[in-house]
Design a protein around this motif. Structure first.
Motif, short mmCIF file in Angstrom:
data_model
loop_
_atom_site.label_atom_id
_atom_site.label_comp_id
_atom_site.label_asym_id
_atom_site.label_seq_id
_atom_site.Cartn_x
_atom_site.Cartn_y
_atom_site.Cartn_z
N PHE A 59 0.83 -1.20 0.00
CA PHE A 59 0.00 0.00 0.00
C PHE A 59 0.87 1.25 0.00
N SER A 60 0.66 2.08 -1.02
CA SER A 60 1.42 3.32 -1.11
C SER A 60 0.50 4.48 -0.81
N LEU B 149 0.26 7.17 -3.56
CA LEU B 149 -0.59 6.78 -4.69
C LEU B 149 -2.06 6.89 -4.31
N PHE B 150 -2.34 6.47 -3.06
CA PHE B 150 -3.72 6.54 -2.57
C PHE B 150 -4.23 7.98 -2.60
N GLN C 178 -4.53 9.17 -6.24
CA GLN C 178 -5.68 8.53 -6.89
C GLN C 178 -6.97 9.15 -6.40
N SER C 179 -7.11 9.32 -5.07
CA SER C 179 -8.35 9.89 -4.53
C SER C 179 -8.58 11.28 -5.09
N PHE D 203 -9.33 11.11 -8.82
CA PHE D 203 -10.63 10.50 -9.09
C PHE D 203 -11.76 11.46 -8.75
N VAL E 74 -14.49 12.86 -11.25
CA VAL E 74 -15.94 12.76 -11.06
C VAL E 74 -16.58 14.13 -11.29
N LEU F 295 -16.23 15.26 -15.02
CA LEU F 295 -17.13 14.50 -15.88
C LEU F 295 -18.57 14.87 -15.60
N TRP G 133 -21.54 13.86 -17.80
CA TRP G 133 -22.72 13.11 -17.32
C TRP G 133 -23.98 13.95 -17.33
N PHE H 95 -20.99 9.46 -9.77
CA PHE H 95 -19.99 8.57 -9.19
C PHE H 95 -20.05 7.20 -9.84
N THR I 40 -18.72 7.27 -13.43
CA THR I 40 -17.28 7.49 -13.45
C THR I 40 -16.55 6.25 -12.98
N VAL I 41 -17.01 5.65 -11.89
CA VAL I 41 -16.30 4.51 -11.33
C VAL I 41 -16.36 3.33 -12.31
N PHE J 201 -14.07 4.17 -15.31
CA PHE J 201 -12.70 4.26 -14.82
C PHE J 201 -12.11 2.86 -14.60
N ASN K 130 -3.83 -2.65 -8.02
CA ASN K 130 -3.03 -2.01 -6.97
C ASN K 130 -3.93 -1.68 -5.80
N ILE K 131 -3.53 -2.12 -4.64
CA ILE K 131 -4.43 -2.00 -3.47
C ILE K 131 -4.73 -0.54 -3.11
N ALA K 132 -3.79 0.35 -3.38
CA ALA K 132 -4.03 1.76 -3.05
C ALA K 132 -5.18 2.32 -3.90
N ILE K 133 -5.24 1.88 -5.16
CA ILE K 133 -6.28 2.37 -6.07
C ILE K 133 -7.64 1.83 -5.65
N ALA L 231 -8.49 0.63 -2.82
CA ALA L 231 -8.84 1.16 -1.50
C ALA L 231 -9.44 2.55 -1.64
N SER L 232 -8.83 3.35 -2.50
CA SER L 232 -9.34 4.71 -2.69
C SER L 232 -10.77 4.69 -3.21
N LEU L 233 -11.02 3.81 -4.20
CA LEU L 233 -12.36 3.73 -4.77
C LEU L 233 -13.37 3.23 -3.72
N ILE M 188 -13.13 3.33 -0.49
CA ILE M 188 -13.32 4.29 0.61
C ILE M 188 -14.24 5.43 0.14
N LEU M 189 -14.14 5.79 -1.13
CA LEU M 189 -15.07 6.81 -1.66
C LEU M 189 -16.50 6.29 -1.58
N PHE N 68 -14.72 -2.93 2.37
CA PHE N 68 -13.47 -3.69 2.39
C PHE N 68 -13.53 -4.83 1.38
N TYR O 108 -9.13 -5.78 -6.32
CA TYR O 108 -7.67 -5.95 -6.26
C TYR O 108 -7.30 -7.39 -6.56
#
Lengths: 166, 357
Positions: free
Chosen positions: A8-9, A12-13, A16-17, A20, A24, A27, A32, B203, B206-207, B210, B229-232, B234-236, B238-239, B283, B290
């Motif tokens: 886990f980086s 990057l998290f 990415q957040s 993203f 959203v 778009l 949309w 959302f 897009t998701v 994406f 990739n777990i970070a990606i 996880a980000s999605l 968590i959103l 989770f 992933y």
């Protein structure tokens, strides 16, 4: 789990957040919203068009029904008129016939009366003529009879001969 | 005819085997284990995010490794912003110096070291060096940017084409209109309900695209395993969790803390379970995406590696066709995982806005 955390980086998290969420919103604004609105509008348009088509169809049906009704009424009216005319015709004919008959009867009666009168007058005349004629005849006969003396005498003799018998 | 073909195949396989024996006979035992370890390392490396955009690499006649690709900027937050090119790492072999600090890449992660690049390990062979906050434009970030740009261009042009053509889509975006409709009519509306679905549409759409696009990019020879990739993920996930939690209505919380329609002792037992479920749901989302993408890549690459391991025309071609078949399945999985992620997100949003009944 440990391996997962090792992979886990956080950087990057975070990137990415952020990217993203940005994506959203971008778009949403540029894609949309216009797309969904356009699709919605189109669907509404289709729905409206269908509804109006249905309305038109119903109206057409109503019109057809009206036409049918009017036609029916017209036909019934025509029927009635024809019937009336026919009735009138027969009535006229029968009236005319009756009138003619009445007139004819009257004429016949009159004719009969006239005939009777004529007959009566003719008879009267005939009677008077017959009387005068018979008087004339009698006059002539008598005259003639009386002119023939021989014959008179003979008659008188015959009669006298018969009278001797009783 | 069939028999002829069988004989032909057998003959070829013998030739293949013979050559195999010949070539392997002059290789030492240690060489093959080296090779398999190398393959394993190669696969592991491929699955990870990298700090340069490597397309391929080979060893030239002089025995030097030649890399085809381009370096990417490294951005670190280590008591101040450190920005330098990833070429400084010389493909993860050298110590990079920036602003008086020294960094090395170990297993795809940047660690702070001394000038010699020493990495200290703990008992479990984990590095104990400091990991600075790594905001680098890695390969994954590049692909995210590319995908984002692609989506913006594609769907913006689709959105514009409606206005120009009186409500009829044109161009490449036309292909995606039914998919957008599908997401609205078969994912969002049935799960969330007609009343609330609109605020989640952005959302969900897009998701879906994406994840789908990145899954597909992962299957290209570029070999970018972004959704694996777990970070990606996880980000999605968590959103999804954040949106669910912050748009949740009274009924949602009532179902978690005081389940209606069951006796009081049950309510008390159910509350912690439901509370746990609240976190398990996102989770499971992150692990599912992933693991699926990661597993797909591992299987595909293992089958490709098998081609070299067999080193015979039968085994290798068999392995080739197998990997071809798996690639086709992976194309399906790419779509399926995007669908599942979107579907489950919609389902969770549906729970959040459920009305009292």
């Amino acid at each position: 789990m440990e391996k997962l955390l090792g992979e886990f980086s956080l950087g990057l998290f975070i990137l990415q957040s952020a990217l993203f969420i940005l994506l959203v919103f971008l778009l949403k604004k540029f894609a949309w919203k216009p797309i969904l609105n356009a699709i919605n509008e189109r669907e509404e348009g289709i729905k409206d068009a269908l509804a109006s088509a249905e309305d038109a169809r119903k109206e057409m049906e109503n019109l057809n029904a009206d036409n049918e009704r009017i036609l029916k009424e017209a036909r019934a009216e025509r029927e009635m008129m024809i019937k009336e005319a026919r009735d009138l015709k027969t009535k006229l004919i029968s009236d005319a016939k009756e009138e003619a008959k009445a007139t004819a009867d009257k004429m016949i009666v009159q004719a009969q009366e006239a005939i009777e009168n004529e007959k009566k007058s003719a008879m009267a005349e005939l009677k008077s003529q017959v009387a005068s004629l018979s008087v004339e005849i009698a006059e002539k006969v008598v005259k003639d009879e009386l002119s023939n003396k021989d014959k008179q005498f003979k008659i008188v003799e015959d009669m006298l001969g018969e009278a001797t018998l009783n | 005819m069939l028999r002829l073909l069988a004989v032909f195949i057998l003959a070829i396989s013998f030739v293949g085997n013979a050559s195999n024996v010949e070539t392997s006979s002059d290789k030492s035992e240690g060489d093959t284990t080296d090779k398999s370890a190398e393959r394993k390392e190669y696969i592991q490396h491929h699955l990870k995010d990298t700090h340069d955009f490597g397309i391929t690499s080979y060893t030239n006649d002089a025995g030097e490794k030649v890399y085809i690709g381009f370096p990417l900027p490294v951005i670190l937050w280590d008591g101040g912003l450190q920005v330098f090119s990833s070429s400084k790492f010389k493909h993860e072999t050298a110590v990079a110096e920036s602003g008086g600090n020294h960094y090395v890449i170990y297993h795809g992660m940047i660690y702070k070291t001394d000038a010699q690049g020493t990495i200290n390990y703990d008992d479990h062979h984990h590095p104990t060096n400091v990991r600075p906050l790594d905001l680098s434009i890695t390969k994954s970030v590049v692909m995210i940017l590319v995908t984002g740009l692609l989506m913006l261009l594609l769907f913006r042009s689709l959105g514009r084409s409606y206005g120009k053509n009186g409500g009829v889509a044109t161009g490449a975006g036309r292909f995606f209109e039914p998919i957008i409709l599908y997401i609205r009519d078969d994912i969002a509306i049935p799960n969330i309900g007609k009343k609330h679905y609109k605020k989640y549409m952005s959302f969900l759409l897009t998701v879906f695209f994406f994840v789908w696009f990145l899954n597909i990019f992962g299957l290209t020879p570029l070999g970018v395993n972004v959704t694996g990739n777990i970070a990606i993920t996880a980000s999605l996930a968590i959103l999804t969790f954040v949106i669910t939690t912050f748009t949740a209505k009274k009924t949602y919380w009532k179902h978690i803390f005081w389940m209606p329609g069951v006796p009081v002792p049950m309510k008390i037992i159910l509350a912690p379970i439901e509370l746990l479920g609240m976190f398990i749901k996102p989770f499971s989302l992150l692990i599912r995406l992933y693991a699926n993408m990661q597993a797909g890549h591992i299987v595909l690459m293992s089958l490709l590696a098998l081609m070299y391991l067999f080193n015979s025309i039968i085994g290798s071609s068999l392995s080739f066709f197998l990997s071809f078949a798996i690639s086709l399945i992976e194309v399906l999985v790419a779509l399926l995982q995007a669908y599942i992620f979107t579907m489950l997100s919609a389902l969770y949003f549906g729970f959040a806005v459920e009305e009292e009944h």
